[in-house]
Design a protein around this motif. Structure first.
Motif, PDB file in Angstrom:
ATOM      1  N   VAL A 121       1.012  -1.282  -0.074  1.00 22.25           N
ATOM      2  CA  VAL A 121      -0.001  -0.055  -0.084  1.00 22.25           C
ATOM      3  C   VAL A 121       0.996   1.137  -0.093  1.00 22.25           C
ATOM      4  O   VAL A 121       1.912   1.123   0.574  1.00 22.25           O
ATOM      5  CB  VAL A 121      -0.898   0.028   1.073  1.00 22.25           C
ATOM      6  CG1 VAL A 121      -0.314   0.113   2.297  1.00 22.25           C
ATOM      7  CG2 VAL A 121      -2.015   1.153   1.186  1.00 22.25           C
ATOM      8  N   ARG A 122       0.312   2.353  -0.625  1.00 20.23           N
ATOM      9  CA  ARG A 122       1.151   3.531  -0.656  1.00 20.23           C
ATOM     10  C   ARG A 122       0.407   4.652   0.420  1.00 20.23           C
ATOM     11  O   ARG A 122      -0.818   4.795   0.219  1.00 20.23           O
ATOM     12  CB  ARG A 122       1.293   4.111  -2.084  1.00 20.23           C
ATOM     13  CG  ARG A 122       1.890   3.283  -3.084  1.00 20.23           C
ATOM     14  CD  ARG A 122       1.732   3.544  -4.374  1.00 20.23           C
ATOM     15  NE  ARG A 122       2.061   4.888  -4.791  1.00 20.23           N
ATOM     16  CZ  ARG A 122       2.129   5.288  -6.088  1.00 20.23           C
ATOM     17  NH1 ARG A 122       2.296   4.537  -7.134  1.00 20.23           N
ATOM     18  NH2 ARG A 122       2.517   6.417  -6.326  1.00 20.23           N
ATOM     19  N   VAL A 123       1.144   5.171   1.193  1.00 18.51           N
ATOM     20  CA  VAL A 123       0.653   5.891   2.064  1.00 18.51           C
ATOM     21  C   VAL A 123       1.261   7.235   2.366  1.00 18.51           C
ATOM     22  O   VAL A 123       2.775   7.250   1.958  1.00 18.51           O
ATOM     23  CB  VAL A 123       0.620   5.276   3.570  1.00 18.51           C
ATOM     24  CG1 VAL A 123       0.254   6.126   4.685  1.00 18.51           C
ATOM     25  CG2 VAL A 123       0.396   3.852   3.524  1.00 18.51           C
ATOM     26  N   LEU A 124       0.500   8.331   2.280  1.00 16.01           N
ATOM     27  CA  LEU A 124       1.421   9.854   2.572  1.00 16.01           C
ATOM     28  C   LEU A 124       2.272   9.629   3.193  1.00 16.01           C
ATOM     29  O   LEU A 124       2.128   9.261   4.564  1.00 16.01           O
ATOM     30  CB  LEU A 124       0.359  10.624   2.747  1.00 16.01           C
ATOM     31  CG  LEU A 124      -0.531  11.421   1.595  1.00 16.01           C
ATOM     32  CD1 LEU A 124      -1.479  12.253   2.100  1.00 16.01           C
ATOM     33  CD2 LEU A 124       0.089  11.831   0.620  1.00 16.01           C
ATOM     34  N   ASN A 125       3.561  10.090   3.141  1.00 18.86           N
ATOM     35  CA  ASN A 125       4.766   9.916   4.010  1.00 18.86           C
ATOM     36  C   ASN A 125       4.310  10.649   5.332  1.00 18.86           C
ATOM     37  O   ASN A 125       4.806  10.117   6.158  1.00 18.86           O
ATOM     38  CB  ASN A 125       5.941  10.561   3.367  1.00 18.86           C
ATOM     39  CG  ASN A 125       6.998  10.070   3.956  1.00 18.86           C
ATOM     40  OD1 ASN A 125       7.279   8.861   4.528  1.00 18.86           O
ATOM     41  ND2 ASN A 125       8.149  11.020   4.139  1.00 18.86           N
ATOM     42  N   ARG A 151       1.882  21.021  -9.482  1.00 19.82           N
ATOM     43  CA  ARG A 151       1.974  22.526  -9.802  1.00 19.82           C
ATOM     44  C   ARG A 151       2.065  22.924  -8.206  1.00 19.82           C
ATOM     45  O   ARG A 151       2.281  24.103  -7.889  1.00 19.82           O
ATOM     46  CB  ARG A 151       1.243  22.926 -10.610  1.00 19.82           C
ATOM     47  CG  ARG A 151      -0.243  22.711 -10.439  1.00 19.82           C
ATOM     48  CD  ARG A 151      -1.053  23.249 -11.433  1.00 19.82           C
ATOM     49  NE  ARG A 151      -2.531  22.684 -11.051  1.00 19.82           N
ATOM     50  CZ  ARG A 151      -3.576  23.571 -11.649  1.00 19.82           C
ATOM     51  NH1 ARG A 151      -3.351  24.498 -12.542  1.00 19.82           N
ATOM     52  NH2 ARG A 151      -4.817  23.046 -11.409  1.00 19.82           N
ATOM     53  N   PHE A 152       1.325  22.094  -7.234  1.00 20.04           N
ATOM     54  CA  PHE A 152       1.154  22.479  -5.683  1.00 20.04           C
ATOM     55  C   PHE A 152       2.230  22.423  -4.867  1.00 20.04           C
ATOM     56  O   PHE A 152       2.072  22.926  -3.746  1.00 20.04           O
ATOM     57  CB  PHE A 152      -0.314  22.165  -5.457  1.00 20.04           C
ATOM     58  CG  PHE A 152      -1.457  22.315  -6.389  1.00 20.04           C
ATOM     59  CD1 PHE A 152      -1.920  23.697  -6.588  1.00 20.04           C
ATOM     60  CD2 PHE A 152      -1.919  21.495  -7.083  1.00 20.04           C
ATOM     61  CE1 PHE A 152      -2.887  23.988  -7.356  1.00 20.04           C
ATOM     62  CE2 PHE A 152      -2.972  21.667  -8.062  1.00 20.04           C
ATOM     63  CZ  PHE A 152      -3.467  23.088  -8.213  1.00 20.04           C
ATOM     64  N   GLY A 153       3.005  21.341  -5.441  1.00 21.34           N
ATOM     65  CA  GLY A 153       4.227  20.948  -4.414  1.00 21.34           C
ATOM     66  C   GLY A 153       4.369  19.469  -4.580  1.00 21.34           C
ATOM     67  O   GLY A 153       3.642  18.659  -5.184  1.00 21.34           O
ATOM     68  N   THR A 154       5.512  19.159  -4.085  1.00 17.64           N
ATOM     69  CA  THR A 154       5.820  17.523  -4.085  1.00 17.64           C
ATOM     70  C   THR A 154       5.002  16.760  -3.084  1.00 17.64           C
ATOM     71  O   THR A 154       4.868  17.072  -1.863  1.00 17.64           O
ATOM     72  CB  THR A 154       7.419  17.197  -3.885  1.00 17.64           C
ATOM     73  OG1 THR A 154       7.722  17.939  -4.750  1.00 17.64           O
ATOM     74  CG2 THR A 154       7.614  15.906  -3.879  1.00 17.64           C
ATOM     75  N   ILE A 155       4.293  15.544  -3.503  1.00 18.98           N
ATOM     76  CA  ILE A 155       3.522  14.607  -2.632  1.00 18.98           C
ATOM     77  C   ILE A 155       4.411  13.530  -2.526  1.00 18.98           C
ATOM     78  O   ILE A 155       5.067  12.874  -3.464  1.00 18.98           O
ATOM     79  CB  ILE A 155       2.500  14.417  -3.283  1.00 18.98           C
ATOM     80  CG1 ILE A 155       1.484  15.631  -3.454  1.00 18.98           C
ATOM     81  CG2 ILE A 155       1.583  13.202  -2.436  1.00 18.98           C
ATOM     82  CD1 ILE A 155       0.145  15.531  -4.174  1.00 18.98           C
ATOM     83  N   ARG A 156       4.564  13.176  -1.207  1.00 15.67           N
ATOM     84  CA  ARG A 156       5.644  11.908  -0.826  1.00 15.67           C
ATOM     85  C   ARG A 156       4.905  10.821  -0.509  1.00 15.67           C
ATOM     86  O   ARG A 156       3.980  11.265   0.444  1.00 15.67           O
ATOM     87  CB  ARG A 156       6.819  12.473  -0.131  1.00 15.67           C
ATOM     88  CG  ARG A 156       7.528  13.271  -0.531  1.00 15.67           C
ATOM     89  CD  ARG A 156       8.661  14.010   0.329  1.00 15.67           C
ATOM     90  NE  ARG A 156       9.748  14.691  -0.375  1.00 15.67           N
ATOM     91  CZ  ARG A 156       9.218  15.982  -0.658  1.00 15.67           C
ATOM     92  NH1 ARG A 156       8.093  16.434  -0.112  1.00 15.67           N
ATOM     93  NH2 ARG A 156      10.207  16.882  -1.166  1.00 15.67           N
ATOM     94  N   GLU A 157       5.070   9.573  -1.024  1.00 17.00           N
ATOM     95  CA  GLU A 157       4.432   8.583  -0.340  1.00 17.00           C
ATOM     96  C   GLU A 157       5.198   7.591  -0.048  1.00 17.00           C
ATOM     97  O   GLU A 157       6.155   6.959  -0.577  1.00 17.00           O
ATOM     98  CB  GLU A 157       3.331   7.965  -1.542  1.00 17.00           C
ATOM     99  CG  GLU A 157       2.241   8.740  -1.837  1.00 17.00           C
ATOM    100  CD  GLU A 157       1.336   7.901  -2.930  1.00 17.00           C
ATOM    101  OE1 GLU A 157       0.117   7.891  -2.637  1.00 17.00           O
ATOM    102  OE2 GLU A 157       1.738   7.641  -4.030  1.00 17.00           O
ATOM    103  N   LEU A 158       5.073   6.825   1.255  1.00 16.98           N
ATOM    104  CA  LEU A 158       5.916   5.684   1.851  1.00 16.98           C
ATOM    105  C   LEU A 158       5.097   4.113   1.423  1.00 16.98           C
ATOM    106  O   LEU A 158       4.056   4.171   1.326  1.00 16.98           O
ATOM    107  CB  LEU A 158       5.667   5.703   3.358  1.00 16.98           C
ATOM    108  CG  LEU A 158       6.269   4.586   4.125  1.00 16.98           C
ATOM    109  CD1 LEU A 158       8.186   4.689   3.821  1.00 16.98           C
ATOM    110  CD2 LEU A 158       5.842   4.653   5.389  1.00 16.98           C
TER     111      LEU A 158
END
Length: 164
Positions: A121-125, A151-158
């Motif tokens: 599963v990918r979860v927001l960091n 365009r709003f910023g970097t989204i990181r997923e763990l």
């Protein structure tokens, strides 16, 4: 506690109601976790749950209102070919903390285990609450963090995995 029934989606499922669960949950759960611009561009039409109805469980309350959804299926990432993936797990805010998410994920993991030995599963960091929940469901954190520049910023997923 609310009387909840977990059921499989069908072609006749009210997918507009499912989309509303996604939308309302995103606005609530991610309001401090995602850039505001990401959330402002969303609407219930942002999701198309009818595309994977065969791989979706629904949580229904006593009046047959859809209050939660969990979708799953084969891995979408090439590096995890042969694995199963939990695509989504959302429960309306006022139905959270009633073990509905656990019931949904239990059904999805049972179904995934029929085909896949390993799942991810990918979860927001920065979503520590979700990470804690998935740890309780037998997933483990990895060192892999996926980055998506918007365009709003970097989204990181763990990446979190559940083996064997």
């Amino acid at each position: 506690m609310t009387d909840i029934r977990i059921t499989k989606a069908t072609p006749s499922t009210d997918f507009d109601a499912v989309s509303r669960v996604y939308y309302e949950t995103w606005l609530s759960a991610y309001r401090h976790l995602l850039p505001t611009g990401v959330l402002k561009q969303l609407s219930p039409d942002s999701w198309h749950p009818e595309r994977r109805w065969q791989h979706t469980f629904l949580a229904m309350n006593g009046t047959a209102e859809i209050v939660g959804v969990c979708s799953y299926g084969p891995a979408r990432m090439a590096d995890y070919a042969g694995w199963g993936e939990l695509y989504s797990l959302y429960v309306l805010p006022h139905f959270q903390r009633q073990h509905i998410g656990s019931q949904l994920i239990d059904q999805a993991l049972k179904r995934l285990s029929q085909t896949y030995a390993n799942n991810y599963v990918r979860v927001l960091n920065n979503n520590l609450a979700a990470q804690k929940f998935y740890l309780q469901c037998g997933f483990k954190k990895t060192e892999t963090v996926l980055e998506d520049a918007t365009r709003f910023g970097t989204i990181r997923e763990l990446m979190m995995i559940r083996e064997g």
